[in-house]
Design an enzyme around this catalytic site. Sequence first.
Site, mmCIF file in Angstrom:
data_model
loop_
_atom_site.group_PDB
_atom_site.id
_atom_site.type_symbol
_atom_site.label_atom_id
_atom_site.label_comp_id
_atom_site.label_asym_id
_atom_site.label_seq_id
_atom_site.Cartn_x
_atom_site.Cartn_y
_atom_site.Cartn_z
ATOM 1 N N THR A 85 0.907 -1.040 0.180
ATOM 2 C CA THR A 85 0.048 -0.111 0.110
ATOM 3 C C THR A 85 0.887 1.107 -0.141
ATOM 4 O O THR A 85 0.855 1.983 0.962
ATOM 5 C CB THR A 85 -0.930 -0.004 1.247
ATOM 6 O OG1 THR A 85 -0.219 -0.249 2.407
ATOM 7 C CG2 THR A 85 -1.973 -0.807 1.118
ATOM 8 N N ASN A 212 2.152 3.426 14.412
ATOM 9 C CA ASN A 212 3.082 4.123 13.639
ATOM 10 C C ASN A 212 3.449 5.477 13.736
ATOM 11 O O ASN A 212 4.232 5.960 13.898
ATOM 12 C CB ASN A 212 2.939 3.527 12.113
ATOM 13 C CG ASN A 212 3.481 2.060 11.686
ATOM 14 O OD1 ASN A 212 4.428 1.446 12.511
ATOM 15 N ND2 ASN A 212 3.423 1.701 10.546
ATOM 16 N N PHE A 253 13.271 4.161 21.002
ATOM 17 C CA PHE A 253 12.726 5.146 19.974
ATOM 18 C C PHE A 253 13.116 6.381 20.370
ATOM 19 O O PHE A 253 12.524 7.501 19.893
ATOM 20 C CB PHE A 253 11.647 4.878 19.526
ATOM 21 C CG PHE A 253 11.190 3.899 18.427
ATOM 22 C CD1 PHE A 253 11.540 2.712 18.567
ATOM 23 C CD2 PHE A 253 10.618 4.392 17.137
ATOM 24 C CE1 PHE A 253 11.239 1.926 17.556
ATOM 25 C CE2 PHE A 253 10.486 3.494 16.094
ATOM 26 C CZ PHE A 253 11.015 2.073 16.346
ATOM 27 N N CYS A 264 7.301 1.966 5.502
ATOM 28 C CA CYS A 264 6.154 2.224 6.346
ATOM 29 C C CYS A 264 6.121 3.418 7.111
ATOM 30 O O CYS A 264 4.955 4.132 6.564
ATOM 31 C CB CYS A 264 6.125 1.070 7.472
ATOM 32 S SG CYS A 264 6.358 -0.631 6.854
ATOM 33 N N ARG A 334 13.637 1.667 0.643
ATOM 34 C CA ARG A 334 12.373 2.466 0.131
ATOM 35 C C ARG A 334 12.463 3.753 1.308
ATOM 36 O O ARG A 334 12.782 3.694 2.591
ATOM 37 C CB ARG A 334 11.232 1.856 0.616
ATOM 38 C CG ARG A 334 10.914 0.891 -0.386
ATOM 39 C CD ARG A 334 9.789 -0.043 -0.211
ATOM 40 N NE ARG A 334 9.863 -0.920 0.980
ATOM 41 C CZ ARG A 334 8.830 -1.724 1.195
ATOM 42 N NH1 ARG A 334 7.684 -1.551 0.560
ATOM 43 N NH2 ARG A 334 8.989 -2.672 2.184
HETATM 44 P P1 NAD Z 1 6.407 -5.056 -0.617
HETATM 45 O O1 NAD Z 1 6.452 -4.077 -1.756
HETATM 46 O O2 NAD Z 1 7.755 -5.758 -0.231
HETATM 47 O O3 NAD Z 1 5.558 -6.411 -1.032
HETATM 48 C C1 NAD Z 1 4.322 -6.411 -1.581
HETATM 49 C C2 NAD Z 1 4.128 -7.607 -2.625
HETATM 50 O O4 NAD Z 1 3.021 -7.715 -3.069
HETATM 51 C C3 NAD Z 1 4.974 -7.470 -3.874
HETATM 52 O O5 NAD Z 1 5.883 -8.667 -3.939
HETATM 53 C C4 NAD Z 1 3.947 -7.303 -5.069
HETATM 54 O O6 NAD Z 1 4.717 -7.919 -6.349
HETATM 55 C C5 NAD Z 1 3.082 -8.125 -4.442
HETATM 56 N N1 NAD Z 1 1.890 -7.676 -5.418
HETATM 57 C C6 NAD Z 1 1.340 -6.583 -5.713
HETATM 58 N N2 NAD Z 1 -0.161 -6.507 -6.114
HETATM 59 C C7 NAD Z 1 -0.345 -7.885 -6.237
HETATM 60 C C8 NAD Z 1 -1.480 -8.973 -6.443
HETATM 61 N N3 NAD Z 1 -2.521 -8.446 -7.045
HETATM 62 N N4 NAD Z 1 -1.364 -10.115 -6.335
HETATM 63 C C9 NAD Z 1 -0.493 -10.783 -5.604
HETATM 64 N N5 NAD Z 1 0.546 -10.106 -5.213
HETATM 65 C C10 NAD Z 1 0.741 -8.745 -5.481
HETATM 66 O O7 NAD Z 1 5.584 -4.596 0.394
HETATM 67 P P2 NAD Z 1 5.648 -4.973 2.019
HETATM 68 O O8 NAD Z 1 6.809 -4.282 2.835
HETATM 69 O O9 NAD Z 1 5.784 -6.402 2.194
HETATM 70 O O10 NAD Z 1 4.237 -4.465 2.718
HETATM 71 C C11 NAD Z 1 2.916 -4.888 2.290
HETATM 72 C C12 NAD Z 1 1.967 -4.507 3.309
HETATM 73 O O11 NAD Z 1 2.362 -4.787 4.649
HETATM 74 C C13 NAD Z 1 2.008 -2.684 3.491
HETATM 75 O O12 NAD Z 1 0.647 -2.497 3.342
HETATM 76 C C14 NAD Z 1 3.041 -2.546 4.492
HETATM 77 O O13 NAD Z 1 2.659 -1.228 4.796
HETATM 78 C C15 NAD Z 1 2.427 -3.494 5.497
HETATM 79 N N6 NAD Z 1 3.427 -3.833 6.514
HETATM 80 C C16 NAD Z 1 4.729 -3.852 6.029
HETATM 81 C C17 NAD Z 1 5.863 -4.026 7.022
HETATM 82 C C18 NAD Z 1 7.273 -4.312 6.779
HETATM 83 O O14 NAD Z 1 8.027 -4.219 7.661
HETATM 84 N N7 NAD Z 1 7.391 -4.314 5.476
HETATM 85 C C19 NAD Z 1 5.258 -4.216 8.496
HETATM 86 C C20 NAD Z 1 3.932 -4.173 8.691
HETATM 87 C C21 NAD Z 1 2.994 -3.704 7.751
#
Ligand code: NAD
Length: 437
Positions: A85, A212, A253, A264, A334
């Site tokens: 997102t 957050n 923090f 994030c 990022r």
């Molecule tokens: P990311 O970009 O690493 O991963 C997202 C994945 O989703 C990608 O691999 C992408 O190819 C895939 N994707 C996109 N559209 C798709 C679809 N239609 N079908 C299947 N796969 C699809 O992002 P992330 O860091 O893993 O974050 C994902 C969510 O989790 C976000 O909302 C983020 O805010 C939340 N989040 C992330 C973390 C973190 O530390 N990274 C922690 C808590 C929450």
Amino acid sequence: MRISVIGCGYLGAVHAACMAKLGHEVVGIDVDERKVNELSAARAPFYEPGLEDLLREVQESGRLSFTTEVSAAAGSTVHFICVGTPQKKGENGADMTYVDAAVSALIPHLLPGDVVVGKSTVPVGTATRLAALIRESEPEAHLLWNPEFLREGHAVSDTLHPDRFVYGVADGSEDHKAVELLDDVYAASLASGTPRVVTDLPTSELVKTAANSFLATKISFINAMAEVCEAAGADVSLLADAVGMDDRIGRKFLNAGIGFGGGCLPKDIRAFMARAGELGADQALTFLREVDAINMRRRTRVVELTRDLCGGSLMGQKITVLGAAFKPESDDVRDSPALSIAAQLQLQGAVVTVTDPKALENASRRFPELHYETLTDLALRGADALLLLTEWNEYCRLDPYESATLVSALRILDGRNVLDPSKWRAAGWTYRGLGRP
Ligand code: NAD
């Protein structure tokens, strides 16, 4: 239990592997073929400590597979939505196209009794909207929101041993079949005493953005104190130690430095402000604008301090930036403050070399104009100034005497306040920290 995990990035890949470790049969689904190929070969497509070993272990058990085909979700009872997102281009709000696409693609494969579990961080109101969408085509399927709190660098242990579970349910009641199913998924953690809070859908979404926002505020608070300490000749590290001894405040923090980044905190506080605006509650979150501004100001401040350190001009100065990832133990760049500072220095005429143990590939994709060097010793060679911007252990442990034999000038800026200033000064270095005299 049979589980599908849709979206296999930093969150989803770890979640899929951990769910298989807990004994479930898991299929991970992602639209990115390269990622799916890597994961299928038990290789982590990004750096996360322990993930590759875990992938190997659970794939040998035959309980974990990956595919690009969303139809593979058919037959699973629980479907986790873990897609990204990100911030919309040119706007503060969250780009919901990935979540919407993932849920729309999943809907035709849902069966009565299936539970869709949202883990992505979403603007409040999303879950209620998606629940209605799911109900339209499969009235017997349910949606729960179960925000994720893992920290990159600790993602495997955070997923296997979280500090709490939050379940958002349409009617906010614990007495729901979907709650029972998710309890089965997380049975091992629940049995070991992890607390679980059941809420209505909007509260569950807000728990994540509120948490957050609080963390971002705490970091910007101490960075604002660093600005005052710099003006007053005080030491923000000692201030943080003393303030943090109050257990109502706590020391975590409260490390002043170059501020927060990553995939994030920055985008989450902006999306939160944008959503509050849509709801007519924008005044409640105007403080987050200041939190964001303080954070971004740190990056400019480091550029100014580096110019000072280099005698007033950056033109032609050879600057070595230690660290590209937004935090240690991750290759995630990022919105990395380290890289953003490196790029600003380069724009202002410095000749910048960036080094990092894990993040150089991602960094060079994002900022191809910067020079990258894998080996720390080579990166240090001939530098007019060193900037420690990501606190990897190997940089925290740098020896000031050995380093002195490699560089051209003994100048170091400690962007994370992790070095011992007296040690570096004793070795002849001009040391600058942030918010320290
Ligand atoms: P990311 O970009 O690493 O991963 C997202 C994945 O989703 C990608 O691999 C992408 O190819 C895939 N994707 C996109 N559209 C798709 C679809 N239609 N079908 C299947 N796969 C699809 O992002 P992330 O860091 O893993 O974050 C994902 C969510 O989790 C976000 O909302 C983020 O805010 C939340 N989040 C992330 C973390 C973190 O530390 N990274 C922690 C808590 C929450």
